[in-house]
Design a protein around this motif. Structure first.
Motif: not given
Length: 615
Positions: A525-534
């Motif tokens: 799962k990519f969070d494109l706003d916070s630039n994180t990956v889970r």
């Protein structure tokens, strides 16, 4: 419960050379016992992924695991089969609907012949979930294509492959008489539109399926009915290649039984306009240094309301594409004619795909921005001139694309997709299949070649055009800095064509020494706003296919307010499971909501593309 059974020959397992290390034996758990706990971890903001312990394994065991994903399943259900959870339960806010999964089902006939996974006969799976009763059923049937009628004897219930080879066919292995070069097996993707359920393939008309029983209705002409007469043609005048095309058409269609247009298996949905978008290309384009594309748009009743035809002076091989509010976007996967391969294919000595080879002649990759409605939307830009991205990208699958207009008149376009390098991609050896030896070698898909960046990765392509269409910038970078091999990007479809915050895909943890890159074993799962990956990872010796986002029935409108459904192929216990993940909790220990077990006798091979259709 009724199941139609047929007994296949024992599957062939091809092992590496005898000097490989001995196999490591594993004791399989009880068939219905819950699998070992899945790994759920959060990736640091660097996005570079975890550095887990590399699992030592023999090459032989890795070969067995890989090939177990492509064992034939000949059984079909007559009536839906109830499938029960072995972990968790169907949540109360899960909507009622059906997850359809297309893919091949048969790779080996009753006479010792095998086929490429891309040529395996279409086997449609359907998981229906009753959100009110919180129950699920499973149905699976073969698509009764013309190819199935040719190669399957219903009296003896036996199969004989008369055509084989990736996207072609080498008729019966004969060197001459190869007069049918495209075998439509309807195994690539599935579409539901205007009440019709269709199974799609890369080079022929879709097959319509009855959505409840999965019985085949027949071919469905969705692509070209009315397109030629009423289309807006953005093409130049007559040239020498038009003359060549005119000479090739009667030969390809009459002698080699090719359809006049190849209907691509990837389509797009414009939710804002409630339209279905499809694209076809001409059959003769395979042999000519130019490409013809016809884009068709249909309303909610499957009425053709618009077509646009483009002739591009570039030899391209397109599998997927993208669309924005005003543009069709084509990444120019460039190919060229291989004269020796063409002659060999025409003589039946090799598959028809041998006629083409990759063409990495430029260091950059052209991207064509084609106007959906009129050239006025281009601001005077000539669509025949591509935007050049400064790296060699072979586009595999598009996840989302959108455009925004800035106050100064600039047009910003972003495409999120999976792409690989020309140096890695080889469509003659996809999945590691060698049509001459019939071997399925996973090392072909796992070659490092000194640079992981050559393998399929998720990328973000960002372009800026000024008010009159001149390209000011075009950049490509890994999505959120994620560099692990990944594919099958998907988003909440309600955000298609708009700026999205989240994206999901299948990826590889890299923890298996012999299978570090493929098959995939985790959902990202990519969070494109916070630039994180889970991530959520499967247990040992388990793999995943394409993930699919399902919004909650009581969704409050948040983009990730829903579930991810994905098929888990547990070769460790020879089972398939439908796993439901809470999209908000991916990366946490309780991400798994439920795991539903497909009966062992209906365990199916790895699928390709799926579709969630809400009731």
């Amino acid at each position: 419960m009724m199941i139609k059974m047929s007994l296949p020959l024992p599957p062939k397992i091809f092992l590496p050379p005898s000097n490989s290390p001995p196999t490591h034996h594993h004791q399989a758990p009880s068939p219905l016992a819950p699998p070992r706990a899945a790994i759920s971890i959060a990736i640091p903001e660097t996005g570079l992924g975890r550095t887990g312990t590399i699992h030592e394994e023999s090459t032989s065991s890795a070969f067995r695991d890989y090939q177990s994903l492509f064992l034939s399943q000949r059984s079909e259900t007559v009536e839906p089969v109830v499938i029960k959870p072995i972990e968790g339960s169907i949540p109360v806010d899960f909507p009622s609907g059906t997850y359809y999964l297309a893919g091949p089902g048969l790779f080996e006939d009753d006479h010792g012949s095998t086929v490429h996974p891309l040529d395996g006969h279409g086997y449609l799976r359907a998981f229906h979930i009753d959100g009110i009763k919180r129950k699920a059923t499973f149905t699976a049937k073969y698509v009764k294509t013309e190819a199935k009628l040719e190669e399957h004897d219903p009296v003896t219930d036996t199969w004989r492959f008369t055509h084989r080879g990736p996207f072609s066919v080498l008729k019966g292995g004969k060197r001459f008489g190869n007069t049918k070069v495209m075998k439509n097996v309807a195994n690539t993707s599935v579409l539901k539109w205007a009440g019709r359920l269709l199974c799609l393939w890369e080079g022929g008309e879709p097959y319509e399926i009855e959505s409840g029983s999965l019985d085949t209705v027949g071919r469905f002409n969705v692509a070209i009915n009315g397109c030629d007469d009423d289309s807006d043609r953005d093409v130049a005048g007559h040239d020498i290649w038009d003359t060549a095309a005119g000479l090739l058409k009667p030969i390809l269609q009459g002698v080699f039984k090719m359809p006049p247009k190849r209907f691509l298996s990837h389509y797009k949905i414009d939710d804002r306009r409630n339209r279905l978008l499809t694209v076809t290309c001409n059959a003769e384009d395979m042999l000519l240094p130019r490409s013809n594309f016809t884009f068709c748009e249909y309303d909610s009743e499957f009425k053709l309301i618009q077509t646009r035809e483009f002739k591009i002076d570039d030899h391209m091989m397109i599998h997927d594409w993208a669309v924005t509010d005003t543009h069709y976007v084509l990444f120019a996967n460039r190919v060229k004619l291989n004269p020796i391969g063409s002659m060999a294919a025409m003589c039946g000595m090799s598959p028809m795909v041998s006629a083409l080879t990759l063409n990495p002649s430029n260091e950059s990759s052209p991207i064509y921005l084609l106007p959906r409605f009129s050239e006025k939307s281009m601001g005077g830009r000539d669509w025949r001139v591509p935007v050049e991205v400064s790296s060699q990208l072979w586009l595999i699958h598009s996840g989302n694309a959108y455009e925004t207009r800035e106050d100064n008149g600039d047009l910003k376009i972003q495409i999120q997709a999976s792409a690989c390098s020309y140096r890695w991609f080889d469509f003659q050896k996809m999945f590691g299949y060698d049509w001459q030896s019939s071997k399925l070698d996973p090392s072909v898909m796992n070659l490092n070649r000194g640079d992981d960046k050559l393998l399929p990765h998720l990328v973000k392509v960002s372009m800026t055009l000024d008010a009159i269409g001149n390209c000011k910038s075009c950049d490509v970078e890994p999505l959120n800095g994620w560099n692990k091999p990944s594919d099958f990007p998907v988003i909440n479809s309600s955000w298609s064509g708009e700026k999205n915050k989240y994206m999901y895909c299948a990826s590889s943890s890299g923890t298996r020494r012999e299978l570090p890159h493929f098959p995939f074993d985790m959902v990202v799962k990519f969070d494109l706003d916070s630039n994180t990956v889970r991530t959520w990872s499967t247990g040992a010796r388990r793999f995943v296919g394409e993930p699919m986002f399902v919004p909650k029935s009581s969704s409050e409108g948040e983009e990730d307010d829903g579930y991810i459904i994905v098929v888990e192929y547990a070769v460790s216990v020879e089972r398939c499971f439908l796993v439901i993940l809470d999209a908000k909790k991916i990366g946490e220990s309780d991400a798994v909501v439920t795991r539903l077990a497909v009966p062992r006798n209906l365990t199916f091979p790895m699928g390709f593309h799926g579709l969630w259709a809400s009731d």
